[in-house]
Design an enzyme around this catalytic site. Sequence first.
Site, PDB file in Angstrom:
ATOM      1  N   TYR A 166       5.849  -5.655   3.875  1.00 56.15           N
ATOM      2  CA  TYR A 166       5.484  -4.288   3.482  1.00 56.15           C
ATOM      3  C   TYR A 166       4.168  -4.284   2.699  1.00 56.15           C
ATOM      4  CZ  TYR A 166       6.260   0.348   1.310  1.00 56.15           C
ATOM      5  OH  TYR A 166       6.156   1.646   0.877  1.00 56.15           O
ATOM      6  N   LYS A 170       0.659  -2.496   3.732  1.00 56.96           N
ATOM      7  CA  LYS A 170       0.129  -1.429   2.884  1.00 56.96           C
ATOM      8  C   LYS A 170      -1.276  -1.744   2.379  1.00 56.96           C
ATOM      9  CE  LYS A 170       3.385   1.690   2.864  1.00 56.96           C
ATOM     10  NZ  LYS A 170       3.148   2.964   3.574  1.00 56.96           N
TER      11      LYS A 170
END
Length: 301
Positions: A166, A170
């Site tokens: 993640y 990001k």
Amino acid sequence: MTDIRYDGRVAIITGAGGGLGKTYALLLASRGAKVVVNDLGGNPDGTGAGTSMADSTVKEIVEKGGEAIANYDSVSTPEGGEAITKAALDAFGRVDIVINNAGILRDKTFAKMTPPDVEAVLDVHLKGAFFVTMPAFRVMKESNYGRIVFTASAAGIFGNFGQTNYGAAKMGLVGLSNVLSLEGTKHNIKTNVIAPIAKTRLTESLLGGFADAVKAEHVTPLVAFLVSDQCQLSHEVFSVGGGRVARIFVGLTPGWFSGKGKTATPESVRDHMDQIRNTDGYIIPGSIADEMKLLLDTLKS
């Protein structure tokens, strides 16, 4: 100044069936925007699909007198991204705003991470932002106007245990926005990044008792400004949550110079690490050119 409105503007909002995306869709529609409500309708881990989430947001907008259509395409494929922009053009004839908000979570420690966990998260967050934004950006160039927001996370910018997939996705969005802001400059296309702290179905269990203090609606005003005509900012990153908005930036320190014509040694780097890390006199580069200028000035000194 005048109130911020979006009359005549068309907005694509991914992941707009709930959480942050829904708040963006409702607010923009209430101020005149025509909205493409995209949501695959899947589970937080990216599995499954359905139409009810996007349909619910559209129904609420229409009942309040706004204009919106639902779209159920996946952002994780080039075909899905193209279809989302096509839906906007078919229904409303233009694309002015893109808010990349769709996301999933597959949190695991790095030692337990599997390739499917990496691929699924990168596909939705990073590739999804590429696939949705690319066709929309081309349309924006033709009309010489665009506002784009990417949704990053403190997990990537600062780091968070158990979120390597993640976090990597990001932080990749920060790089995407930074480059796109340069390519969009002469076409009046502004691109910015938010790193929200908000209670959504993805984060509620992670935030615990803190969740009620960081409602999704606290993030919406910043995003609403960033996608408005009145926003002339680009190449920016903002932390936002709980009523607080703050700038995040990448700074470059003056550093240490080993000397003209000299080659550093591992030991000299070690011995000067305090100077290398000293933040006094840092700059905030607007592009790679600013870093190169700093190096050239150092070499000339």
